[in-house]
Scaffold this active site. Structure first.
Site, PDB file in Angstrom:
ATOM      1  N   GLU A   1      -6.331  -0.304  -6.310  1.00  0.00           N
ATOM      2  CA  GLU A   1      -7.257  -0.019  -5.363  1.00  0.00           C
ATOM      3  C   GLU A   1      -6.736   1.310  -5.910  1.00  0.00           C
ATOM      4  OE1 GLU A   1      -5.740  -1.413  -2.684  1.00  0.00           O
ATOM      5  OE2 GLU A   1      -6.748  -3.190  -2.386  1.00  0.00           O
TER       6      GLU A   1
ATOM      7  N   HIS B   1       0.749  -1.114   0.041  1.00  0.00           N
ATOM      8  CA  HIS B   1       0.059   0.019   0.325  1.00  0.00           C
ATOM      9  C   HIS B   1       0.384   1.266   0.240  1.00  0.00           C
ATOM     10  CE1 HIS B   1      -4.562  -0.545   1.318  1.00  0.00           C
ATOM     11  NE2 HIS B   1      -3.891  -2.370   0.483  1.00  0.00           N
TER      12      HIS B   1
END
Length: 318
Positions: A104, A37
């Site tokens: 995402e 991330h």
């Protein structure tokens, strides 16, 4: 069934997470995986180290395999990801893999490029996987849309290319990736949902190992387990159609609905290791491996319980 430890970069600083991965191997885990991330899901999680730099240190400090879920195509060009993966595999043969997903907005929006539709992201994922596989095989690669590559070649290659698995949650995506993936990585705590994803992948001809990541909150009391899940993993209650579209942690906080019922549908919450092991085993039935992600902050306490309680209970059921 192999049992793995999930290292969450969103929740721990990289230095502390490195200690946890070493402790996980000593506790008896067979392997590990980590997230990749740029931002945490929630501001309360508060971290997000660079997974690829951390992986080199983690592999050097351990002897078991460590993979990660990553998204080529926007934040990472697939040639760069292929080079990173090849370098790790050359240094640590047979010990790393990548599960490729469509990404995402939370992590990818920072490039300033428009966030594509799901169909466009799926097409981009297939193209990126093809580029990476050909590069890892030693080919010189050029490509145009939906990803551009000009005469790329990897000069430092491992003897055997590492697996390129696929990250998929929905039936649609797990069916689509079966054509090219070296295995499946999915996530979930509900046995109905996990089994549907697994069946879709196998029915579409998908082979290679099927791996399940499962979020758990194992604490000394039910109240504390629920509190940790609410504080640290409330984004699991955001509606599915928004999970890939929101681009800030604060957005996930606004859309979360962390009621006990919603939390328990996404996270295995409990204080009894035997009951938690039973629920993990039900969700992971038919999978080749399961990766345990303790959502609470106290990873040292969790790993101690894994060694003496949870892993023996789970192996008995597996």
């Amino acid at each position: 069934m192999r049992i793995g430890f999930h290292a969450s970069h969103e929740q721990q600083p990289p230095s502390r997470l490195l200690g946890h991965i070493v402790r996980a191997e000593r506790a008896g885990f067979d392997e590990a995986m980590c997230s990749d991330h740029l931002a945490p899901w929630l501001t309360a999680q508060g971290e997000s180290g660079f997974a690829w730099a951390w992986l080199g240190a983690a592999l050097a400090r351990t002897s078991f395999p460590i993979g990660l879920v990553t998204a080529p195509g926007q934040r990472y060009h697939p040639v760069v990801l292929a080079q990173a993966l090849a370098t790790l595999e050359e240094m640590f043969p047979g010990r790393t893999w990548a599960a490729l997903g469509s990404g995402e907005a939370l992590n990818e929006h920072v490039t300033g490029d428009a966030w594509p539709s799901k169909g466009e992201r799926d097409a981009r994922l297939v193209a990126c996987a093809d580029v990476m596989r050909r590069l890892l095989a030693g080919e010189r690669v050029s490509a145009s849309a939906p990803v551009r590559v000009d005469e790329a070649r990897l000069w430092s290659l491992p003897r055997v290319p590492p697996p390129l698995r696929a990250a998929a949650i929905s039936r649609h995506t797990s069916t689509m990736v079966a054509e090219w993936a070296d295995g499946l990585v999915t996530v979930g705590a509900d046995p109905g949902g996990t089994q549907e994803t697994l069946r879709a992948y196998r029915d579409a001809g998908g082979d290679g190992p099927a791996l399940l990541q499962i979020h758990i909150s194992l604490e000394r009391s039910e109240e504390e387990a629920l509190r940790q899940a609410r504080e640290q993993w409330a984004q699991s209650t955001v509606p599915a159609e928004l999970m890939w579209e929101l681009d800030q942690p604060e957005d996930f906080e606004r859309h979360a609905d962390p009621t006990p019922e919603r939390l328990r549908s996404a996270v295995v919450i409990g204080s009894d290791a035997g009951e938690v092991a039973e629920r993990i085993a039900q969700a992971a039935a038919g999978f080749d491996g399961v990766f345990l992600h303790q959502v609470g902050r106290d990873q040292d306490g969790f790993l101690a319980r894994c060694e003496t309680e949870l892993l023996p209970e789970l192996r008995n059921r597996a």
